[in-house]
Structure formats: C-alpha cells, structure tokens
Design an enzyme around this catalytic site. Structure first.
Site, PDB file in Angstrom:
ATOM      1  N   HIS A  63     -29.024 -37.440  27.479  1.00  0.00           N
ATOM      2  CA  HIS A  63     -28.258 -36.512  26.648  1.00  0.00           C
ATOM      3  C   HIS A  63     -27.642 -37.262  25.477  1.00  0.00           C
ATOM      4  O   HIS A  63     -27.099 -38.349  25.649  1.00  0.00           O
ATOM      5  CB  HIS A  63     -27.133 -35.861  27.471  1.00  0.00           C
ATOM      6  CG  HIS A  63     -26.282 -34.931  26.674  1.00  0.00           C
ATOM      7  ND1 HIS A  63     -26.628 -33.623  26.444  1.00  0.00           N
ATOM      8  CD2 HIS A  63     -25.107 -35.120  26.014  1.00  0.00           C
ATOM      9  CE1 HIS A  63     -25.702 -33.049  25.694  1.00  0.00           C
ATOM     10  NE2 HIS A  63     -24.766 -33.927  25.414  1.00  0.00           N
ATOM     11  N   ASP A  72     -19.422 -22.859  31.670  1.00  0.00           N
ATOM     12  CA  ASP A  72     -19.382 -23.709  30.480  1.00  0.00           C
ATOM     13  C   ASP A  72     -19.534 -22.877  29.218  1.00  0.00           C
ATOM     14  O   ASP A  72     -18.809 -23.075  28.254  1.00  0.00           O
ATOM     15  CB  ASP A  72     -20.482 -24.767  30.532  1.00  0.00           C
ATOM     16  CG  ASP A  72     -20.547 -25.540  29.222  1.00  0.00           C
ATOM     17  OD1 ASP A  72     -19.521 -26.150  28.872  1.00  0.00           O
ATOM     18  OD2 ASP A  72     -21.581 -25.512  28.544  1.00  0.00           O
ATOM     19  N   ARG A 101     -13.090 -22.232  23.609  1.00  0.00           N
ATOM     20  CA  ARG A 101     -12.684 -23.490  22.973  1.00  0.00           C
ATOM     21  C   ARG A 101     -13.034 -23.490  21.487  1.00  0.00           C
ATOM     22  O   ARG A 101     -12.272 -23.974  20.647  1.00  0.00           O
ATOM     23  CB  ARG A 101     -13.339 -24.681  23.664  1.00  0.00           C
ATOM     24  CG  ARG A 101     -12.760 -24.952  25.056  1.00  0.00           C
ATOM     25  CD  ARG A 101     -13.621 -25.933  25.830  1.00  0.00           C
ATOM     26  NE  ARG A 101     -13.739 -27.211  25.142  1.00  0.00           N
ATOM     27  CZ  ARG A 101     -14.792 -28.024  25.246  1.00  0.00           C
ATOM     28  NH1 ARG A 101     -15.812 -27.709  26.028  1.00  0.00           N
ATOM     29  NH2 ARG A 101     -14.817 -29.158  24.587  1.00  0.00           N
ATOM     30  N   SER A 106     -18.330 -30.105  30.077  1.00  0.00           N
ATOM     31  CA  SER A 106     -19.367 -29.286  29.455  1.00  0.00           C
ATOM     32  C   SER A 106     -20.734 -29.964  29.548  1.00  0.00           C
ATOM     33  O   SER A 106     -21.733 -29.345  29.933  1.00  0.00           O
ATOM     34  CB  SER A 106     -18.982 -29.047  27.991  1.00  0.00           C
ATOM     35  OG  SER A 106     -19.962 -28.290  27.341  1.00  0.00           O
ATOM     36  N   LYS A 155     -23.769 -28.819  32.957  1.00  0.00           N
ATOM     37  CA  LYS A 155     -25.102 -28.264  32.678  1.00  0.00           C
ATOM     38  C   LYS A 155     -26.199 -29.185  33.198  1.00  0.00           C
ATOM     39  O   LYS A 155     -27.183 -28.744  33.790  1.00  0.00           O
ATOM     40  CB  LYS A 155     -25.294 -28.069  31.166  1.00  0.00           C
ATOM     41  CG  LYS A 155     -24.678 -26.777  30.660  1.00  0.00           C
ATOM     42  CD  LYS A 155     -24.821 -26.651  29.150  1.00  0.00           C
ATOM     43  CE  LYS A 155     -24.037 -27.755  28.451  1.00  0.00           C
ATOM     44  NZ  LYS A 155     -23.889 -27.528  27.009  1.00  0.00           N
TER      45      LYS A 155
END
Lengths: 435, 435
Positions: free
Chosen positions: B82, B161, B168, B183, B187
């Site tokens: 990621h 999320d 947010r 977050s 996921k």
C-alpha cells in the site's frame, strides 16, 4: 466559503475572521451547515483557542442573533452582575437591592440551576407568587420604580447561544474559555447593560476547579467586554466550600434576607460588599471601591436595601410579607441533624458533591424544565477551619422523608474531610481583573 | 455508556477502551449516535491521539464491520503493498507481476485517484477492456492462475471506513495518524492479507509533508499491524518530485511496461526492487532482502514479470496486445513541449501542484464517481538536480486542446524551481520501519 477548510484552519490554530465566523454561525442557525461540522469546529476551538478579537467577534454575532434590548431610556449606567455558578451562591439576591438603593440601575438577567449548581431564578421563585418571567415593558417599569429587576433570559435574547450550548452540552465542548465567554457576554450585552461585574468561581464546587483557569477566564471576559465597548470587572472567588450556610432554594432566601437585615454569614456579607463596591464604581455612584463599599454597607444598615427588596418582591408579584416573616416560605417536613463521626477540624469540602446531594433531595434538576422543590437542602453548621466534635451536627438536612434525609446525610458526611490539625480557611477572593 | 462522557474523556487525552470504541462505532453506523457527536470525538482524537492498542482496537472493529475475506485456500503467504499516495506513483503496476512471478501470492486492493494524487485503478483502466471490479470468485481464480490480482475495494469490505472517511473528509479530521492507520489497515486486512508492505510518502506531493510525521505514521502502521497478528514493513520514501517521468493514466502504463522490460526511470526501477525485496521476504520466497531484490530483478530481466503482466491483463478482460504495443493505449491529440525560461539546475518541485495540473487536464477527478481521461498528463524531461537550459523542454504536456496545454504548461513552469547552482537530488528512501 468552504466549511471543511474553516475547520482545518482552526484545527491548525489559525484565526477565523469575523466574516468567516458570521458565515459559520448563520449557516449553523439556518441549518445549511450541519451540526457535525459545527461540533468538529467547536472541538478544534476547544483545543486551539481563540484570540480576544475572535472571541469578541463571536460574542457580537451571538448577541445580534436575536433581539438586542436598548435601555437608554432608563436612568444612569446599567450594571449587571454574573456568577459562573456554584453551591450556595445567593449573592445576587441581597446584592441587587443593596446596590440599586445606592442609585445604580440593575437590569439583571439570571439563570436556573443546572448540574450541581443552584440558580437565582429557582431560589427567588420559592417566594410565593413571585414571577421572573416578565415582558420587556414590565421589566422596565420595575427597574424604573425600584432600581432593579431580575428576570430569566427569554428566547428572543441571543438565540444562537442556546442553540450552540445545546450542541456543546452533548459534544464535550463546554469547557472552552472563548466559548464560555461568548455564552456569558452575548446574553448579558443583548439585555442592554453598559457594564458588568463578573464573579468567576474556582474550587471544588466550580466549573473551573483550578484558580489559574478561572483567572484566565476572568481576564478574557474583561478583555472581550472592552472590545465590545463595555466596562467589566471580574473577580475570581473561592468555591472550595458552599457560600454561606444555606444550600437550597427557600433556605437561601432566608439567608439572603438575613444579609439584608445586616446579619448573615460573614462570607456572604463580604462578597456582597466586594461585588457591590465594584458595581457602584461601574455605575458611577461611588468614586472608588472604598467609598462604594461604605455606601452599600450603609444602605444595608439603614434598612433601605431590605425595603427595596420588599418592594421589588411585590412588584414582581410575590408576597412581601415573606420578607418580614420568612416562616411563610415553603419548609420541609423533615429536618435532621448530620452528626459528625469524628472530632477534628473541617479541612475540605467536595462542594460539587454537596450541590448534587441537595439536587437529589429535590433542590435542583437533572434537565431544564424539571420542577424543583423550594423547601429542601442543607444548612451548614461548620465551615472550613471550624472545629467539629464527634456526635455534634455538621449540618441540618431539610428533606421530604426520613429516607431522603438519611441518604443525603450520608452523602454530605462523605463529602467533608475532617483533619486532626487545624487548617487555615481559604481566602474568599483570589484575584481581580479590571478593564 | 454515555457519549458526551466518552468525548470528554478523549478530549482530556484519556484512553477509550475496546468496548467503548465498539459502542461508538456501532452507534455511528446504525445512526443511534448522531454524526455531530462522532465528529467531535474524531476532532478530539486528532488533537489527543490514540495509543497503539486503541488504534488496533479501532482497526479491528472497522475491519469486522463488513465481510472479512479468507484467502487460506490460496497458496503461500498473502502479501499486499500500500502507498499513502503521490504523483506519478505507478509502482504497484510493475511490482505486482514481478513479485508474483517470484512466487508470492498478491491479493491487491487498490484505490482511485483523489485530490492531487493518481490512483492505480484509474491507470489500469486505461488499458482497453480491463476491469478492476471482479467478484470474489474471479479475484481468487485470477490470483490462482497468475499469482496476483488487482481490484478496487467493494462496499462489503470495511464499510465503517467508508462512512467514517466521508465524515472525516468534511469535518477537518483526515490528518490523524491513528485514524489514517485504521483506514488503511482495516481495508487491507479485511481483504485477507497476511502481510503488508507500506510505502509512506513524504514531501511536496505527499499528504504528510514532513518526514517526521511520515516516519511516525510508518511506525504506527507497523506496530498496529503487529497487534493485529499481521507482519508489516513500512518505508518512508520521497515524494519531493513525481515518481519517474510519467504523470497521467495511460502515460504511466507505458512507463510501467518499460520497467517490466528492464528499462524505465531509475527511481521507479529502484522503488520496485526495494518494495519487491520486502514483499519476497514477507512472502517467504527469499531469505533476506538482498536475495529478494536479486530475485525480483531476475524475474524482470528474464521477461517472466512482463509475461505475468500480459497474462494478468488478459485475465481481467484487458487487451494483452497493448503490453507489447503501448501505442494501442489511448493517446492525447495535442502534445506540446514546456520550454524552460531559464538556464540552471532543477532545484524543487511543487509536486502537489503538478498533480493538480494533471487533474485539471482531465487525468484526475474532483469527486469520486467523476470520469477520468486516460490519455492526458505530463512526461518529465528533467528531474531534481538535472541541468536545464532556457528554451529546452522541461516536460511534454499531453492534452485535449491547445488551450488546455498552454494552461497546464504555465502551471507546470510555476511549480518548478530552477537554481543557478547544482543541488543534490534527494534520497529516494528516508527510513524503514519493520515489525
């Protein structure tokens, strides 16, 4: 204007301009800005603070969100007094007639008890017949006749404050000095006062426990008042024990009448004279605090203050006979002593807990709109520094049932500390701030 | 449990327990807790932070708010990568086939571009026919056949999320390390991965500009992954200039294919090898990073990585001929040079502004759901530290019209700094954190 960006900028500690504050507040009031953005902004304000100018801008906007009374037709400088709230704080009740009889015009907007604190309106309404909901014309007429009037804030004064407070109450955003300042001053100045004496409480029975925090609030209240063109004085005073001896609505009226008769507990008398001196100076009827203090004292000793109170009770629909015969006030069926379990010196009060125990007896409310019982409460027999003896009463509890009295006695006993050595009683006043 | 009290406790910096977090999150999802309380709590979290245990508890609750995929039927350790997002960051595209051909199983969940950043899914979808919306069965089948698959998060993975992020996004509560951690990890772990390599960007094109902040996020991501029983490695890498030379969807596919052919810009190649080395170690196919790096490099040089990519494109419905003939990708009608106005050395990029300029050409979107243009963007001819000459091109702009090209060229030119003296190019990698 972009709301997330305004929140982000406050989050980073930047200043929100008057135009931006107006956009936020208007949007919140007309519901084009959702409450979830307002609450995030409020939490950012709580953490990051506001400059005095921002706080003044916010206060002005809150003030002008509703009706703004003009009292220019009334004589002299209009002076009000506000306390941030505590336990046994009945000062407004003797203070207003004493200072009014010294020639100061006092359009007083008072509040109801909430949380652990009592409220001046609840106390006054224990006088049979007395109303604190007057229309503006009656309010003016009473002031013109006796020099003062005490009423509750109605829905037309600073409605933004009510709506903001409702949101702050459920989002953990109450204890913010700029937001507290806006809330206090917007209502007061919307009611048309020219000058304000602020009694900022600190200690175990105050919303601000720490004297440093209370001093900061006092400083900001005075600075922001100045930016709004108003004179203000703020005193930080001790709420480390209940004020006076009486805690409870009618019980506090009795004590207030004692003060107006030139008697009463020394701390209540002293605070009445100290705050009265400030009000006479702001009101232009005394050249300095010393002269003001002497003037207020004289009005009490001469009986003029008590006469003003009697007349005022009558003008607001109350039974003036109660002023001379307080036994006409509501009284509780059960009165019990709370014997001390130890011998020693009274060394500490959990003052908030005493307020909550009085509320549990019925003296206060859990939510706005709940009824209160005028008769119940405590009358202290010892204050900080006093010697107490095992088996002798710490206080009397006034209750509706023996069970209530026993429960309240237990809470009271648990809320006082008794030490073996004598401890000095705390100073009543901590620090003055003046504009 | 009392929501205002939970908010107040977080406001004072206290820890929220797992039970309390569950109460808050469930109440927010089923709307028994209003958004205005959640946003105030989020702003308190932003200011006060969370412990690693709180962040892990929150992440686990967010993860289990929806479907949690089990990929135990697939062979080996399941590893994903990621990136926190930047400009020109196409690393996943060559990385996944290179590491998959080294024997690591990669169930990759990628995102779309938002704000100034591009998104892997948008880039991949510039390959004609290719789909990144697969059902779970097809996802597994593709992974089983070629070792990896890349899809978007669907609504069933970590729905908490999405709902939290929406709040947010409009309440200034995005840049909070614990909330970002929750977050990202919720996921990824809901998708069934065992281990994760995290590329945390810092610099002018990153969400975290400061290396210290990025390093703290890297540290927390790794610590919280460990508390959830997952292995993770996090690298902080530079986003002080676009990665590689291509910025734009199809343009970045062309550059990715170059890397898979053993060519491509040195920074993209290097980051692919560095992240690939970490993935092979986590995936258990290399004993250490050095061996892993050599393995990934060999898979690229042997053509196996490119073959895996070609096969993968086909399995997800894309035209595999584009892999050998990138001219089949969408291309822009207008390509113009952006001549430098000065001679000197390229000393700085406002990388975020370059991302925004590419988006203005059509490469990105203002809101989720908007279409993107696959063909437009920039191809840089100079990177930090390079000598540039007046009149020579800094970059090519690929646009739909001459007007678009001229506007983008102006923004690009304003976003680069040219110095008289040579400056050192920044290091690609800042700091590794490993569990």
């Amino acid at each position: 204007m972009n709301v997330p960006e305004l929140i982000e900028r406050k989050r980073e500690g930047e200043v929100t301009s008057a135009e931006e504050l107006e956009f936020l507040l208007k949007g919140f009031l007309d519901e084009t800005i959702p409450a979830y953005q307002m609450s995030a902004w409020l939490m950012a304000v709580l953490h990051r603070g506001m400059t005095a100018q921002e706080t003044a801008d916010l206060t002005r906007l809150m003030m002008s969100s509703g009706e703004v009374l003009s009292l220019v037709d009334l004589p002299g400088v209009k002076v009000d007094k506000h306390s941030t709230g505590g336990v046994g704080d009945k000062i407004s009740i003797p203070l207003a007639p004493a200072v009014a009889s010294a020639g100061v015009t006092i359009p007083m907007i008072s509040g109801r008890g909430l949380g652990h604190t009592g409220g001046t309106l609840d106390k006054l309404e224990s006088i049979p017949g007395l109303s604190t909901s007057l229309d503006t014309e009656t309010f003016r007429r009473v002031i013109r006749e006796v020099g003062y009037s005490i009423i509750g804030a109605n829905d037309s004064l600073a409605p933004a404050d009510r709506k903001l407070y409702e949101l702050r109450d459920v989002t953990g955003t109450v204890p913010s000095i700029p937001l507290i300042t806006g809330s206090i001053l917007s209502k007061k100045f919307a009611a048309g006062v020219d000058a304000l004496v602020l009694d900022v409480k600190s200690g175990t029975g105050a919303f601000m426990r720490e004297p440093e925090e209370a001093a900061e609030l006092a400083r900001v209240l005075v600075e922001v008042s100045g930016k709004l063109g108003k004179k203000a004085t703020a005193l930080v005073t001790s709420m480390d024990q209940p004020l006076g001896r009486a805690v409870g609505n009618a019980l506090e009226i009795v004590e207030s009448i004692e003060v107006l008769r030139g008697e009463g507990p020394p701390d209540v008398v002293e605070l009445t004279l100290v705050l009265g001196a400030e009000m006479t100076v702001l009101g232009g009827v005394a050249s300095d605090r010393e002269a003001g203090r002497a003037l207020v004292k004289e009005k009490i000793q001469s009986g003029e203050a008590l006469a003003a109170f009697r007349r005022w009770v009558e003008l607001q629909g109350g039974d003036p006979a109660t002023v001379d015969d307080p036994s006409r006030l509501p009284s509780a069926p059960v009165v019990r002593e709370i014997p001390s379990e130890r011998t020693g010196f009274l060394a500490g009060f959990d003052t908030r807990e005493i307020g909550l125990a009085a509320n549990a007896l019925g003296a206060g409310r859990a939510r706005l709109g709940d009824p209160v019982d005028p008769s119940v409460g405590f009358v202290l027999r010892a204050k900080l520094g006093d010697r107490v003896e095992s088996g002798r009463s710490l206080a009397d509890v006034h209750a509706n049932t023996d069970e209530d009295a026993a429960r309240a006695a237990g809470r009271f006993r648990a809320a006082v500390q008794i030490a073996e050595e004598a401890v000095a009683a705390p100073a009543l006043m901590v620090e003055p701030a003046r504009s």
